[in-house]
Design a protein around this motif. Structure first.
Motif, PDB file in Angstrom:
ATOM      1  N   GLY B  80       0.872  -1.161   0.000  1.00  0.00           N
ATOM      2  CA  GLY B  80       0.000   0.000   0.000  1.00  0.00           C
ATOM      3  C   GLY B  80       0.911   1.212   0.000  1.00  0.00           C
ATOM      4  N   ALA B  81       0.561   2.261  -0.756  1.00  0.00           N
ATOM      5  CA  ALA B  81       1.517   3.362  -0.861  1.00  0.00           C
ATOM      6  C   ALA B  81       0.864   4.721  -1.055  1.00  0.00           C
ATOM      7  N   ILE B  82       1.581   5.729  -0.616  1.00  0.00           N
ATOM      8  CA  ILE B  82       1.311   7.116  -1.021  1.00  0.00           C
ATOM      9  C   ILE B  82       2.584   7.596  -1.687  1.00  0.00           C
ATOM     10  N   VAL B  83       2.482   8.107  -2.895  1.00  0.00           N
ATOM     11  CA  VAL B  83       3.656   8.633  -3.574  1.00  0.00           C
ATOM     12  C   VAL B  83       3.492  10.142  -3.690  1.00  0.00           C
ATOM     13  N   GLU B  84       4.373  10.871  -3.072  1.00  0.00           N
ATOM     14  CA  GLU B  84       4.271  12.331  -2.961  1.00  0.00           C
ATOM     15  C   GLU B  84       2.926  12.716  -2.370  1.00  0.00           C
ATOM     16  N   ASN B  85       2.236  13.673  -2.970  1.00  0.00           N
ATOM     17  CA  ASN B  85       0.996  14.108  -2.326  1.00  0.00           C
ATOM     18  C   ASN B  85      -0.104  13.085  -2.550  1.00  0.00           C
ATOM     19  N   LEU B 119     -10.567   3.986  11.293  1.00  0.00           N
ATOM     20  CA  LEU B 119      -9.168   3.952  11.694  1.00  0.00           C
ATOM     21  C   LEU B 119      -8.482   5.307  11.510  1.00  0.00           C
ATOM     22  N   VAL B 120      -8.739   5.969  10.391  1.00  0.00           N
ATOM     23  CA  VAL B 120      -8.075   7.244  10.143  1.00  0.00           C
ATOM     24  C   VAL B 120      -8.922   8.414  10.630  1.00  0.00           C
ATOM     25  N   GLY B 131     -12.557  17.642  -2.579  1.00  0.00           N
ATOM     26  CA  GLY B 131     -12.097  18.986  -2.914  1.00  0.00           C
ATOM     27  C   GLY B 131     -12.203  19.951  -1.749  1.00  0.00           C
ATOM     28  N   LYS B 132     -13.124  19.645  -0.811  1.00  0.00           N
ATOM     29  CA  LYS B 132     -13.304  20.543   0.338  1.00  0.00           C
ATOM     30  C   LYS B 132     -12.423  20.141   1.515  1.00  0.00           C
ATOM     31  N   TYR B 133     -11.716  19.032   1.421  1.00  0.00           N
ATOM     32  CA  TYR B 133     -10.912  18.546   2.542  1.00  0.00           C
ATOM     33  C   TYR B 133      -9.687  19.423   2.769  1.00  0.00           C
ATOM     34  N   SER B 134      -9.244  19.455   4.013  1.00  0.00           N
ATOM     35  CA  SER B 134      -7.977  20.124   4.311  1.00  0.00           C
ATOM     36  C   SER B 134      -6.836  19.178   3.947  1.00  0.00           C
ATOM     37  N   LEU B 135      -5.622  19.723   3.916  1.00  0.00           N
ATOM     38  CA  LEU B 135      -4.464  18.903   3.556  1.00  0.00           C
ATOM     39  C   LEU B 135      -4.330  17.701   4.490  1.00  0.00           C
ATOM     40  N   GLY B 136      -4.551  17.946   5.761  1.00  0.00           N
ATOM     41  CA  GLY B 136      -4.456  16.860   6.734  1.00  0.00           C
ATOM     42  C   GLY B 136      -5.484  15.765   6.471  1.00  0.00           C
ATOM     43  N   MET B 137      -6.683  16.178   6.096  1.00  0.00           N
ATOM     44  CA  MET B 137      -7.718  15.192   5.803  1.00  0.00           C
ATOM     45  C   MET B 137      -7.366  14.399   4.547  1.00  0.00           C
ATOM     46  N   ARG B 138      -6.770  15.083   3.569  1.00  0.00           N
ATOM     47  CA  ARG B 138      -6.370  14.364   2.352  1.00  0.00           C
ATOM     48  C   ARG B 138      -5.242  13.383   2.658  1.00  0.00           C
ATOM     49  N   GLN B 139      -4.351  13.795   3.559  1.00  0.00           N
ATOM     50  CA  GLN B 139      -3.264  12.912   3.984  1.00  0.00           C
ATOM     51  C   GLN B 139      -3.861  11.648   4.626  1.00  0.00           C
ATOM     52  N   ARG B 140      -4.904  11.817   5.412  1.00  0.00           N
ATOM     53  CA  ARG B 140      -5.580  10.658   6.021  1.00  0.00           C
ATOM     54  C   ARG B 140      -6.247   9.799   4.960  1.00  0.00           C
ATOM     55  N   MET B 141      -6.853  10.453   3.972  1.00  0.00           N
ATOM     56  CA  MET B 141      -7.455   9.706   2.862  1.00  0.00           C
ATOM     57  C   MET B 141      -6.382   8.862   2.178  1.00  0.00           C
ATOM     58  N   GLY B 142      -5.198   9.477   2.006  1.00  0.00           N
ATOM     59  CA  GLY B 142      -4.092   8.768   1.367  1.00  0.00           C
ATOM     60  C   GLY B 142      -3.741   7.510   2.149  1.00  0.00           C
ATOM     61  N   ILE B 143      -3.687   7.646   3.460  1.00  0.00           N
ATOM     62  CA  ILE B 143      -3.363   6.483   4.286  1.00  0.00           C
ATOM     63  C   ILE B 143      -4.490   5.455   4.208  1.00  0.00           C
ATOM     64  N   ALA B 144      -5.718   5.954   4.202  1.00  0.00           N
ATOM     65  CA  ALA B 144      -6.863   5.030   4.134  1.00  0.00           C
ATOM     66  C   ALA B 144      -6.810   4.190   2.857  1.00  0.00           C
ATOM     67  N   GLN B 145      -6.554   4.824   1.712  1.00  0.00           N
ATOM     68  CA  GLN B 145      -6.538   4.035   0.468  1.00  0.00           C
ATOM     69  C   GLN B 145      -5.371   3.055   0.446  1.00  0.00           C
ATOM     70  N   ASP B 157       5.428   8.278   1.297  1.00  0.00           N
ATOM     71  CA  ASP B 157       6.367   9.317   0.885  1.00  0.00           C
ATOM     72  C   ASP B 157       5.946  10.618   1.565  1.00  0.00           C
ATOM     73  N   GLU B 158       6.754  11.075   2.477  1.00  0.00           N
ATOM     74  CA  GLU B 158       6.470  12.304   3.229  1.00  0.00           C
ATOM     75  C   GLU B 158       5.047  12.365   3.778  1.00  0.00           C
ATOM     76  N   PRO B 159       4.685  11.419   4.631  1.00  0.00           N
ATOM     77  CA  PRO B 159       3.305  11.383   5.125  1.00  0.00           C
ATOM     78  C   PRO B 159       3.000  12.507   6.090  1.00  0.00           C
ATOM     79  N   THR B 160       4.037  13.135   6.644  1.00  0.00           N
ATOM     80  CA  THR B 160       3.793  14.188   7.629  1.00  0.00           C
ATOM     81  C   THR B 160       3.719  15.564   6.986  1.00  0.00           C
ATOM     82  N   ASN B 161       3.937  15.581   5.674  1.00  0.00           N
ATOM     83  CA  ASN B 161       3.882  16.829   4.926  1.00  0.00           C
ATOM     84  C   ASN B 161       2.530  17.516   5.109  1.00  0.00           C
ATOM     85  N   GLY B 162       2.562  18.713   5.660  1.00  0.00           N
ATOM     86  CA  GLY B 162       1.320  19.470   5.785  1.00  0.00           C
ATOM     87  C   GLY B 162       0.498  19.149   7.014  1.00  0.00           C
ATOM     88  N   LEU B 163       1.009  18.272   7.870  1.00  0.00           N
ATOM     89  CA  LEU B 163       0.246  17.956   9.078  1.00  0.00           C
ATOM     90  C   LEU B 163       0.672  18.846  10.240  1.00  0.00           C
TER      91      LEU B 163
END
Ligand SMILES: Nc1ncnc2c1ncn2[C@@H]1O[C@H](COP(=O)(O)OP(=O)(O)OP(=O)(O)O)[C@@H](O)[C@H]1O
Ligand SMILES: [Mg+2]
Lengths: 315, 305
Positions: B80-85, B119-120, B131-145, B157-163
């Motif tokens: 499972g991965a997040i690549v950049e944003n 979980l997230v 589109g209405k999510y904050s950066l932190g919420m999108r970061q959580r979405m990234g982890i969820a997927q 990849d840089e999961p703490t970016n913007g948190l």
């Protein structure tokens, strides 16, 4: 197979989650509505009603047409006259203008569907790059080939859905404004050599089908350009430009033998049907179909090669 | 310890520019591996190769023993991965976004999707457009997927970016839990040591496409290591003289704190002495100097922070 259907569901979900897609349906319905209003208010066809003496009316119409023919000095109205004669001889009363004829006349609107399909085809790959979602899309246990194919099939699915929409909405709007005569009336029209009577239903679908050829070719072209350059604007621009100038280009180079190998010399299969004649002498239906298939395969091959081989690098 | 991922002499060239110059390292099962390097070091490029987005010029990457190069479909199932944003489809709800990715993997039920959302912590906003999510919420979405299919390797990849700090701590706890309780191997990249040192077991430092060193995080703080201690006390001068006289320590005063460098093993003794001398102690802060020093030494202070 199951996961291919899931991929199609995904693509349709993404497509129909955007207002841009719905606006295409709205625009199409809007054009039809305006067209119907214009015919309803200014049109003459719907005023032309035939009474009990419809044979006499037709004979009189023919005399007028003959006179006009002589005035103008060429045989401009020959086919109308022949059609009228067919009605008289075969005792077939002409139908008044109705939803079916309205639908047939608007089969030409599939040109607009071509335009919309080009827009969808141009975006379906390049948007994933633009949104950055391509990275998350391609790290699933599914081959890139399958993803590409699901996107292409989705484009075709979109155009078929739109055609069905065009058909139904034309009938509905036509029925509201002009009424409807039976479920599958016949239409008398000029065939290849003589006047013939055809089912209007079949005629509508022949027109839709013929326009689909052009639609599929241009959409595949746009799909290829967008995969190649990852830019939907470029794909839309090029495809629409070629769609509108294609015939003009053929006009310029028709004298050369190689002109018949150009895509646009072959996309209009109407040239082999009914009273049409080939753009360039010596072309046959079989030849055109072969050329179309070769282009189609080529476009898809280029898309496939670039999509499966390319690195997804940041940009 | 079994190996989750193995990089074997991985090279990457784009055009005639060498970007990755022979990476060799392994990631063990249930370990959190930090991938640290300054901007442009090649972290994202390496991660893109790990998940098959970029071709490996030469060498290979094995995931649970399966080559990502030769057997992409099998190897990627474990990942499972997040690549950049963590980019999502902005015009769809969080739920539809997750459903989209769930459909691409066999046997993911709606129940599992809900579980991951819980979980997230995105239950409230899940039916709103991303589109209405904050950066932190999108970061959580990234982890969820990335977690949908219960991967055995998680690459972030840089999961703490913007948190914000609370968000960073939450992710840290969460990653530690995954590794310790579910034996998931986690790879986190970052260009900030401070953000990942608390969650990693080992940290690999990459610079200019080369792995410079791999350090065990606990190692840097063993009994014999020297640490810097900052003391917040009521009487700086008195403490200074006590430390000098009784423990023979060099001290200085920085920002109203008494700062001393000493072996970690002598810290308890120091505290005892101060208590005996009736000093009021407000804070004893131990800084892990060695790892940081090492990074500064290797990479240069201004590029790392
Ligand atoms: N498509 C590309 N073409 C050419 N060079 C590239 C390409 N992608 C990356 N690079 C180069 O590769 C190097 C490594 O880039 P990479 O994105 O992997 O760094 P990074 O460690 O992730 O940095 P950051 O901390 O900024 O995210 C950079 O010098 C970059 O210029
Ligand atoms: Mg990066």
């Amino acid at each position: 197979m199951l996961n291919f259907i899931s991929l199609l569901k995904n693509e349709q979900m993404k497509l129909y989650s955007r207002f841009a897609t719905w606006s295409m349906y709205i625009i199409l319905a809007g054009i039809l509505l305006v067209g119907a209003l214009i015919v309803f208010i200014f049109g003459e066809e719907n005023e032309q009603t035939y009474g009990d003496d419809w044979k006499g009316q037709l004979a009189q119409e023919n005399e007028e047409l003959l006179e006009m023919n002589e005035d103008v000095g060429f045989v401009g109205f020959d086919s109308e006259i022949a059609v009228n004669e067919y009605h008289i001889e075969n005792d077939v009363k002409p139908h008044p203008y109705d939803a079916w004829q309205f639908t047939l006349e608007n089969a030409g609107l599939s040109m607009i569907i071509s335009l919309f399909t080009i827009i969808v085809a141009a975006g379906i790959i390049s948007n994933e790059y633009r949104w950055g979602t391509i990275k998350l899309l391609l790290i699933r246990p599914i081959s890139r080939t399958k993803i590409l194919l699901s996107k292409f099939v989705s484009v075709l699915l979109f155009s078929v859905t739109m055609l069905v929409f065009l058909f139904i909405i034309s009938l509905v709007i036509g029925a509201i404004f002009f009424g409807i005569n039976g479920w599958n009336p016949n239409l008398v029209q000029m065939g290849a050599n003589e006047v013939e009577e055809v089912s209007i239903f079949a005629e509508i679908f022949t027109q839709y089908g013929l326009n689909m050829v052009n639609l599929v070719m241009m959409a595949t072209f746009a799909f290829m350009i967008s995969t190649l350059f990852r830019s939907s604007a470029m794909a839309i621009g090029l495809a629409i430009f070629l769609m509108f100038t294609g015939n003009t280009i053929i006009g310029f180079v028709a004298e050369y033998d190689w002109a018949k190998y150009i895509l646009f010399a072959n996309t209009n299969l109407n040239q082999y049907i009914g009273s049409g004649s080939p753009i360039i002498d010596g072309m046959t239906l079989g030849f055109s179909i072969t050329v179309l298939v070769v282009y189609f395969v080529l476009f898809l091959l280029v898309s496939w090669l670039t999509f499966t081989k390319r690195d997804i690098a940041g940009n | 310890m079994t190996t989750s991922m193995e990089l074997q002499d991985v090279h990457k060239s784009i055009g005639n520019k060498q970007i990755i110059k022979g990476l060799n390292f392994t990631i063990k099962r249930g370990e959190v591996f930090g991938f640290l390097g300054p901007n442009g070091a090649g972290k994202t490029t390496t991660i893109r190769m790990m998940v098959g987005l970029m071709k490996i010029t030469s060498g290979d990457i094995k995931i649970n023993g399966v080559s990502i190069k030769n057997n992409f479909k099998e190897a990627i199932q474990y990942v499972g991965a997040i690549v950049e944003n963590p980019e999502m489809y902005p015009f769809m709800s969080g739920w539809k976004n997750l459903k989209h990715y769930a459909r691409m993997i066999p046997d993911i039920t709606d129940e599992r999707i809900k579980e991951v959302i819980r979980l997230v912590g995105l239950e409230k906003a899940i039916h709103e457009k991303v589109g209405k999510y904050s950066l932190g919420m999108r970061q959580r979405m990234g982890i969820a997927q990335a977690l949908l299919h219960q991967p055995s390797i998680l690459i972030l990849d840089e999961p703490t970016n913007g948190l914000d700090p609370a968000g960073i701590r939450e992710i840290r706890t969460y990653i530690r839990n995954l590794a310790e309780q579910e034996q998931v191997s986690v790879i986190v990249s970052s260009h900030l040591l401070s953000e990942i040192e608390l969650m990693c077991d080992r940290i690999g430092i990459i610079k200019n496409g080369e792995l410079i060193t791999v350090e065990e995080v606990q190692d840097t703080n063993t009994e014999n290591d020297h640490v810097t201690v900052k003391l917040d006390v009521d009487d700086n001068e008195k403490v200074k003289s006590i430390l000098q006289a009784q423990l023979e320590l060099e001290t200085k005063i920085v920002q109203d704190r008494v700062v001393a460098n000493l072996a970690k093993s002598t810290v308890p003794q120091l505290v005892r002495k101060l208590v005996e001398e009736d000093i009021a102690i407000y804070e004893v802060a131990v800084e892990r100097s060695r790892l940081e020093d090492k990074f500064f030494e290797l990479i240069g202070e201004n590029t790392i922070a």
